[in-house]
Scaffold this motif. Sequence first.
Motif, PDB file in Angstrom:
ATOM      1  N   TYR A  26       8.347  -4.001 -17.868  1.00 24.94           N
ATOM      2  CA  TYR A  26       8.073  -3.310 -16.598  1.00 24.94           C
ATOM      3  C   TYR A  26       8.425  -1.832 -16.732  1.00 24.94           C
ATOM      4  N   VAL A  42       2.720  -5.379 -13.149  1.00 27.79           N
ATOM      5  CA  VAL A  42       3.599  -5.266 -11.968  1.00 27.79           C
ATOM      6  C   VAL A  42       3.631  -6.641 -11.299  1.00 27.79           C
ATOM      7  N   SER A  43       4.495  -6.797 -10.306  1.00 27.95           N
ATOM      8  CA  SER A  43       4.713  -8.155  -9.793  1.00 27.95           C
ATOM      9  C   SER A  43       3.642  -8.622  -8.806  1.00 27.95           C
ATOM     10  N   SER A  44       2.995  -7.686  -8.092  1.00 35.00           N
ATOM     11  CA  SER A  44       2.077  -8.036  -6.979  1.00 35.00           C
ATOM     12  C   SER A  44       2.775  -8.908  -5.927  1.00 35.00           C
ATOM     13  N   LEU A  45       4.053  -8.752  -5.783  1.00 38.34           N
ATOM     14  CA  LEU A  45       4.790  -9.558  -4.794  1.00 38.34           C
ATOM     15  C   LEU A  45       4.844  -8.901  -3.414  1.00 38.34           C
ATOM     16  N   SER A  46       4.337  -7.672  -3.298  1.00 40.01           N
ATOM     17  CA  SER A  46       4.592  -6.913  -2.072  1.00 40.01           C
ATOM     18  C   SER A  46       4.121  -7.587  -0.781  1.00 40.01           C
ATOM     19  N   GLU A  78      12.905  -0.135  -7.913  1.00 34.79           N
ATOM     20  CA  GLU A  78      11.689  -0.152  -7.080  1.00 34.79           C
ATOM     21  C   GLU A  78      11.895  -1.018  -5.843  1.00 34.79           C
ATOM     22  N   ARG A  82      12.029   0.161  -1.434  1.00 39.77           N
ATOM     23  CA  ARG A  82      11.610  -0.456  -0.171  1.00 39.77           C
ATOM     24  C   ARG A  82      12.765  -0.447   0.848  1.00 39.77           C
ATOM     25  N   TYR A 145      -4.995  -4.949  -1.759  1.00 42.38           N
ATOM     26  CA  TYR A 145      -3.884  -4.499  -2.615  1.00 42.38           C
ATOM     27  C   TYR A 145      -4.332  -3.302  -3.442  1.00 42.38           C
ATOM     28  N   ASN A 148       0.656   0.852  -7.311  1.00 41.99           N
ATOM     29  CA  ASN A 148       1.414   2.002  -6.780  1.00 41.99           C
ATOM     30  C   ASN A 148       0.844   3.347  -7.236  1.00 41.99           C
ATOM     31  N   ARG A 151      -2.171   4.185  -5.355  1.00 42.29           N
ATOM     32  CA  ARG A 151      -1.846   4.629  -3.986  1.00 42.29           C
ATOM     33  C   ARG A 151      -1.464   6.115  -3.999  1.00 42.29           C
ATOM     34  N   ASP A 179       0.223  -5.843   2.305  1.00 45.31           N
ATOM     35  CA  ASP A 179       1.642  -5.480   2.390  1.00 45.31           C
ATOM     36  C   ASP A 179       1.884  -4.308   3.348  1.00 45.31           C
ATOM     37  N   GLY A 180       0.858  -3.917   4.127  1.00 49.63           N
ATOM     38  CA  GLY A 180       0.962  -2.719   4.975  1.00 49.63           C
ATOM     39  C   GLY A 180       2.267  -2.685   5.767  1.00 49.63           C
ATOM     40  N   ASP A 181       3.041  -1.651   5.567  1.00 44.95           N
ATOM     41  CA  ASP A 181       4.414  -1.633   6.075  1.00 44.95           C
ATOM     42  C   ASP A 181       4.697  -0.290   6.751  1.00 44.95           C
ATOM     43  N   ASN A 185       4.632   2.669   3.922  1.00 48.34           N
ATOM     44  CA  ASN A 185       3.339   3.334   3.983  1.00 48.34           C
ATOM     45  C   ASN A 185       3.466   4.739   4.584  1.00 48.34           C
TER      46      ASN A 185
HETATM   47  C1  LIG Z   1       0.886   6.287  -0.279  1.00 45.92           C
HETATM   48  C2  LIG Z   1       1.664   5.014  -0.509  1.00 45.92           C
HETATM   49  C3  LIG Z   1       1.597   3.980   0.423  1.00 45.92           C
HETATM   50  C4  LIG Z   1       2.336   2.811   0.233  1.00 45.92           C
HETATM   51  N1  LIG Z   1       2.268   1.815   1.183  1.00 45.92           N
HETATM   52  C5  LIG Z   1       3.005   0.689   1.033  1.00 45.92           C
HETATM   53  C6  LIG Z   1       2.977  -0.332   2.024  1.00 45.92           C
HETATM   54  O1  LIG Z   1       2.318  -0.220   3.058  1.00 45.92           O
HETATM   55  N2  LIG Z   1       3.727  -1.460   1.792  1.00 45.92           N
HETATM   56  C7  LIG Z   1       4.480  -1.612   0.672  1.00 45.92           C
HETATM   57  O2  LIG Z   1       5.117  -2.674   0.516  1.00 45.92           O
HETATM   58  N3  LIG Z   1       4.537  -0.649  -0.258  1.00 45.92           N
HETATM   59  C8  LIG Z   1       3.827   0.498  -0.118  1.00 45.92           C
HETATM   60  N4  LIG Z   1       3.880   1.458  -1.087  1.00 45.92           N
HETATM   61  C9  LIG Z   1       4.827   1.297  -2.212  1.00 45.92           C
HETATM   62  C10 LIG Z   1       4.245   0.644  -3.470  1.00 45.92           C
HETATM   63  O3  LIG Z   1       3.035   1.259  -3.814  1.00 45.92           O
HETATM   64  C11 LIG Z   1       4.027  -0.858  -3.299  1.00 45.92           C
HETATM   65  O4  LIG Z   1       5.174  -1.482  -2.762  1.00 45.92           O
HETATM   66  C12 LIG Z   1       3.718  -1.521  -4.655  1.00 45.92           C
HETATM   67  O5  LIG Z   1       2.604  -0.899  -5.234  1.00 45.92           O
HETATM   68  C13 LIG Z   1       3.484  -2.990  -4.462  1.00 45.92           C
HETATM   69  O6  LIG Z   1       3.028  -3.573  -5.653  1.00 45.92           O
HETATM   70  P1  LIG Z   1       3.929  -4.606  -6.458  1.00 45.92           P
HETATM   71  O7  LIG Z   1       4.435  -5.665  -5.566  1.00 45.92           O
HETATM   72  O8  LIG Z   1       3.123  -5.041  -7.634  1.00 45.92           O
HETATM   73  O9  LIG Z   1       5.130  -3.678  -6.917  1.00 45.92           O
HETATM   74  P2  LIG Z   1       6.194  -3.810  -8.100  1.00 45.92           P
HETATM   75  O10 LIG Z   1       6.041  -2.607  -8.963  1.00 45.92           O
HETATM   76  O11 LIG Z   1       6.125  -5.116  -8.756  1.00 45.92           O
HETATM   77  O12 LIG Z   1       7.580  -3.622  -7.318  1.00 45.92           O
HETATM   78  C14 LIG Z   1       8.314  -4.745  -6.776  1.00 45.92           C
HETATM   79  C15 LIG Z   1       8.539  -4.544  -5.293  1.00 45.92           C
HETATM   80  O13 LIG Z   1       9.310  -3.360  -5.054  1.00 45.92           O
HETATM   81  C16 LIG Z   1       8.861  -2.702  -3.869  1.00 45.92           C
HETATM   82  N5  LIG Z   1       8.320  -1.384  -4.246  1.00 45.92           N
HETATM   83  C17 LIG Z   1       7.815  -1.016  -5.441  1.00 45.92           C
HETATM   84  N6  LIG Z   1       7.498   0.293  -5.448  1.00 45.92           N
HETATM   85  C18 LIG Z   1       7.801   0.754  -4.227  1.00 45.92           C
HETATM   86  C19 LIG Z   1       7.701   2.035  -3.593  1.00 45.92           C
HETATM   87  N7  LIG Z   1       7.256   3.112  -4.247  1.00 45.92           N
HETATM   88  N8  LIG Z   1       8.085   2.135  -2.305  1.00 45.92           N
HETATM   89  C20 LIG Z   1       8.563   1.077  -1.623  1.00 45.92           C
HETATM   90  N9  LIG Z   1       8.703  -0.163  -2.177  1.00 45.92           N
HETATM   91  C21 LIG Z   1       8.318  -0.315  -3.441  1.00 45.92           C
HETATM   92  C22 LIG Z   1       7.758  -3.593  -3.281  1.00 45.92           C
HETATM   93  O14 LIG Z   1       8.335  -4.466  -2.304  1.00 45.92           O
HETATM   94  C23 LIG Z   1       7.267  -4.353  -4.501  1.00 45.92           C
HETATM   95  O15 LIG Z   1       6.672  -5.594  -4.157  1.00 45.92           O
HETATM   96  C24 LIG Z   1       3.157   2.655  -0.925  1.00 45.92           C
HETATM   97  C25 LIG Z   1       3.206   3.700  -1.857  1.00 45.92           C
HETATM   98  C26 LIG Z   1       2.484   4.845  -1.659  1.00 45.92           C
HETATM   99  C27 LIG Z   1       2.545   5.941  -2.688  1.00 45.92           C
END
Ligand SMILES: Cc1cc2nc3c(=O)[nH]c(=O)nc-3n(C[C@H](O)[C@H](O)[C@H](O)COP(=O)(O)OP(=O)(O)OC[C@H]3O[C@@H](n4cnc5c(N)ncnc54)[C@H](O)[C@@H]3O)c2cc1C
Length: 398
Positions: A26, A42-46, A78, A82, A145, A148, A151, A179-181, A185
């Motif tokens: 990772y 990445v995990s895609s767990l969001s 990461e 959150r 989805y 990151n 995004r 995952d809209g938060d 977000n």
């Molecule tokens: C413009 C923008 C908008 C975003 N909107 C959202 C949103 O609405 N909801 C959301 O959950 N995340 C958001 N993110 C954060 C991040 O992009 C996502 O959480 C992440 O891409 C989710 O994919 P993953 O589960 O594979 O992440 P992984 O890389 O596997 O990370 C594990 C977990 O860590 C948390 N996480 C990881 N990166 C971030 C980050 N930069 N900020 C906050 N938490 C993080 C998430 O809960 C995620 O599931 C946003 C980022 C940006 C730049």
Amino acid sequence: MTDFPATRTAALEKLQQFLPRAGADYAKLRNFDHGAGRHDNVSSLSPYIRHRLLTEAEVLQAVLGRHSPRAAEKFIAEVFWRTYWKGWLELRPSVWLEYRAGVTRAWDRVQAESGLRAAWEDACLGRTGIDCFDAWAQELVQTGYLHNHARMWFASIWVFTLRLPWELGADFFLRHLLDGDPASNTLGWRWVAGIQTKGKTYLARADNIARYTGQRFTTQGLAPSAPPLDSAPHPAPLPAPTGDVVAYDRPTALILHEDDLSPGFLFDRGLAPVATALVQASAGRSPLAVSDAVHRFTTGALADVQARWGDRLGPVTMIDNATDLRAWAEGTGADQIVTPHAPTGRMAEMLTGLAADQPLARVLRDFDARAWPHATHGFFRFKARIPDFLAASGLRAR
Ligand SMILES: Cc1cc2nc3c(=O)[nH]c(=O)nc-3n(C[C@H](O)[C@H](O)[C@H](O)COP(=O)(O)OP(=O)(O)OC[C@H]3O[C@@H](n4cnc5c(N)ncnc54)[C@H](O)[C@@H]3O)c2cc1C
């Protein structure tokens, strides 16, 4: 078929599959966006963490069961991004209200200015002619989805190349991201635009996009610079919420909502509800129509919690709006209503509609209670406390 079945079982399977890659892999590979259906780095767990079908603590414990804190440092950080964003907004709820007002202002402009309307529609439909941006707009709409890095690039191009109001971009994300938060977000978009970390913006560059997407795109015409948007100073932080103390031996009704769908911690404390409302707030994410995929995921997640905990909930009522929630609350006949604390956002607003005449007790998880008060400054000061947060929550390597 969706990649995100809205069940805890699916979440646990995804977590198990990802665990071997949560350490050094990772750290090395997380910034690569391989495209729809190929986000294995990445995990895609969001979507699951956002609705707490899986809690942050569970994910962290699983990762620490497999990797040393050092090897999993990036992934752990990461997850705490959150927590930090949630805490930051919790201490400054007016930033959420200001965002919502900004969406309304920008939407009024879209209706009045035909050029802006056309540009906004092209961006949302993936018709700008910017190859990567159009691909991400379509991936978001089709899958719910985005990676990151995508995004970050997408938001940067929206703000600095297309020069569209950032609030409309954040709104587009909220309408489509499973995952809209409200916190991640809103603050993610503010961060890209240079509003969150004052003066520091994120500029999308064609060479960086090509490198981290495996040369899938040869992007032309991106803005060469990213001057920060004007913005008001941050409001002073309010005290962090402490949560209410509950006497569980009184007749109690439960509001279980989309922000926290792991009620086990309440049952462990002795909660035995006489009735339960399962509440979703997804329609309130935006003044515009929220995607069917978001509604389906949220409804499915609520149905999943009912399937898992049905024998502990009493009679269950599904609710998706503030009026019905209020009517349900008035008719429970319980002495009090208990709910997991809903952080700043639409769900919290729906609960506030009850607070004046209903005895509502909001129960804060210890994990949030420990961390949120420290979201006063930047992430790096917060990050230094991660070992303390982990230790206080009993999360350690096995
Ligand atoms: C413009 C923008 C908008 C975003 N909107 C959202 C949103 O609405 N909801 C959301 O959950 N995340 C958001 N993110 C954060 C991040 O992009 C996502 O959480 C992440 O891409 C989710 O994919 P993953 O589960 O594979 O992440 P992984 O890389 O596997 O990370 C594990 C977990 O860590 C948390 N996480 C990881 N990166 C971030 C980050 N930069 N900020 C906050 N938490 C993080 C998430 O809960 C995620 O599931 C946003 C980022 C940006 C730049």
